[in-house]
Design an enzyme around this catalytic site. Sequence first.
Site, PDB file in Angstrom:
ATOM      1  CG  HIS A  27       5.646  -6.945  21.422  1.00  0.00           C
ATOM      2  ND1 HIS A  27       5.464  -8.173  20.815  1.00  0.00           N
ATOM      3  CD2 HIS A  27       6.490  -6.264  20.605  1.00  0.00           C
ATOM      4  CE1 HIS A  27       6.162  -8.213  19.690  1.00  0.00           C
ATOM      5  NE2 HIS A  27       6.785  -7.052  19.531  1.00  0.00           N
ATOM      6  CG  HIS A  29      10.751  -4.136  18.674  1.00  0.00           C
ATOM      7  ND1 HIS A  29      11.387  -5.316  18.343  1.00  0.00           N
ATOM      8  CD2 HIS A  29       9.418  -4.347  18.479  1.00  0.00           C
ATOM      9  CE1 HIS A  29      10.468  -6.207  17.959  1.00  0.00           C
ATOM     10  NE2 HIS A  29       9.274  -5.642  18.029  1.00  0.00           N
ATOM     11  CE  LYS A 113       8.113 -12.510  19.127  1.00  0.00           C
ATOM     12  NZ  LYS A 113       7.628 -11.160  19.072  1.00  0.00           N
ATOM     13  CG  HIS A 150       5.898 -12.564  14.620  1.00  0.00           C
ATOM     14  ND1 HIS A 150       6.116 -11.204  14.608  1.00  0.00           N
ATOM     15  CD2 HIS A 150       5.294 -12.858  13.436  1.00  0.00           C
ATOM     16  CE1 HIS A 150       5.677 -10.704  13.458  1.00  0.00           C
ATOM     17  NE2 HIS A 150       5.177 -11.690  12.728  1.00  0.00           N
ATOM     18  CG  HIS A 188       2.476  -8.323  17.241  1.00  0.00           C
ATOM     19  ND1 HIS A 188       2.314  -9.518  16.569  1.00  0.00           N
ATOM     20  CD2 HIS A 188       3.808  -8.132  17.326  1.00  0.00           C
ATOM     21  CE1 HIS A 188       3.493 -10.007  16.272  1.00  0.00           C
ATOM     22  NE2 HIS A 188       4.426  -9.207  16.728  1.00  0.00           N
ATOM     23  CG  ASP A 261       5.300  -4.683  17.478  1.00  0.00           C
ATOM     24  OD1 ASP A 261       6.525  -4.793  17.719  1.00  0.00           O
ATOM     25  OD2 ASP A 261       4.776  -5.095  16.429  1.00  0.00           O
TER      26      ASP A 261
HETATM   27  C1  NCD Z   1       9.308  -5.371  14.490  1.00  0.00           C
HETATM   28  C2  NCD Z   1      10.719  -4.797  14.402  1.00  0.00           C
HETATM   29  O1  NCD Z   1      10.901  -3.804  13.696  1.00  0.00           O
HETATM   30  O2  NCD Z   1      11.626  -5.300  15.065  1.00  0.00           O
HETATM   31  N1  NCD Z   1       8.567  -4.880  13.374  1.00  0.00           N
HETATM   32  C3  NCD Z   1       7.232  -4.766  13.296  1.00  0.00           C
HETATM   33  O3  NCD Z   1       6.733  -4.425  12.228  1.00  0.00           O
HETATM   34  N2  NCD Z   1       6.456  -4.996  14.326  1.00  0.00           N
HETATM   35  C4  NCD Z   1       9.346  -6.855  14.541  1.00  0.00           C
HETATM   36  C5  NCD Z   1       8.044  -7.482  14.932  1.00  0.00           C
HETATM   37  O4  NCD Z   1       7.608  -7.363  16.077  1.00  0.00           O
HETATM   38  O5  NCD Z   1       7.402  -8.109  14.081  1.00  0.00           O
HETATM   39 ZN    ZN Z   2       7.516  -6.541  17.726  1.00  0.00          ZN
END
Ligand code: NCD
Ligand code: ZN
Length: 363
Positions: A27, A29, A113, A150, A188, A261
Amino acid sequence: MADTASGKIEGNAILKTITIRRPDDWHLHLRDGAVLKAVLPATSTDFARAIVMPNLVPPVVTTADARAYRNRILSVLPQGHDFTPLMTLYLTEGTSPDDVEAGFRDGLVTAVKLYPAGATTNSQSGVRDIAKVYPVLERMAAIGMPLCVHGEVTDPAIDIFDREAVFIERVLEPLRRRIPELRVVMEHITTREGVEYARSAGDNLGATITTHHLIINRNAILAGGIRPHYYCLPVAKRETHRLALREAATSGDRRFFLGTDSAPHLDPLKECACGCAGIFSAPVTLSCLAHVFEEENALGRLEAFTSLNGPAFYRLPPNEKRVRLTRHDEPIAFPKSIATGDGPVTVFDPMFPIHWNVEASAG
Ligand code: NCD
Ligand code: ZN
């Protein structure tokens, strides 16, 4: 990472070494543009693969979007880095089951997702009425494609600290009863309830746990001043939940695996009156995990969490290459923030000295 730290390591005795298969991040970003370019090496140095989240603006909705995004990622991958982005599609109420199936069969798209609309950063195009996406989910169940979830309700009447537990009861359990063959990853997880639910399920349920939720509880965000760099969603809970997550992650149980995450936001977007959710942990994640597993006397199970359980769930082979982690007697210096073409992004500070260092190419 080794480069950043090497100045400090000279003359600093190595106390312990462990070698594990190269990890994967289930996971992550990566964002886009200048931020993508700046943050990608923090993951691709140490990780072989990552499930890349689709919550760009606009989101990665179709297989064509995923192909274009994958190309953008690969175009900024540093030379010599052996890294495969595993793409995901952002589920909307208009998603086509045929497009999802085509992307999966093509090997381009690994998972879909599900964001409940409004649950987190860039989730406005997510799902409001789960019944509208049943045809997509039924198709995914039929072809064995995982759904990454999520797991938080968005009902404003539900306290933010209870939103994960309520999601399990109101949404996840009914969904899994309706489509039992659907392969689901609880993304998460942050609560004891999440751990218990994952443990109670069979082979078609997995759960990712972040590095930071093993390290911080909600005091980190709120006690002694508001600390926006510890704010993420799902928000860190009270200590009993952190302990349950630690127990699950270090247990070796195949249902639990690493999804960092790591979610970079430019500093001005976190340090303001309405700061974004997300913690950027990629540069320190493996070092922090080695610290946590050592504290729990579970270094022998680190590899299961970072490198074995995830591939087993996703039906992929584990990585053949290894990374070596070494524990030094002096703390290792990590950058407090990284510079991107759009501005600085603060790196997760675990609030303990980091002694573990990663050597990416242990052969
Ligand atoms: C994530 C994001 O910033 O894209 N933020 C987070 O707090 N984890 C989105 C997510 O995974 O919830
Ligand atoms: Zn995330």
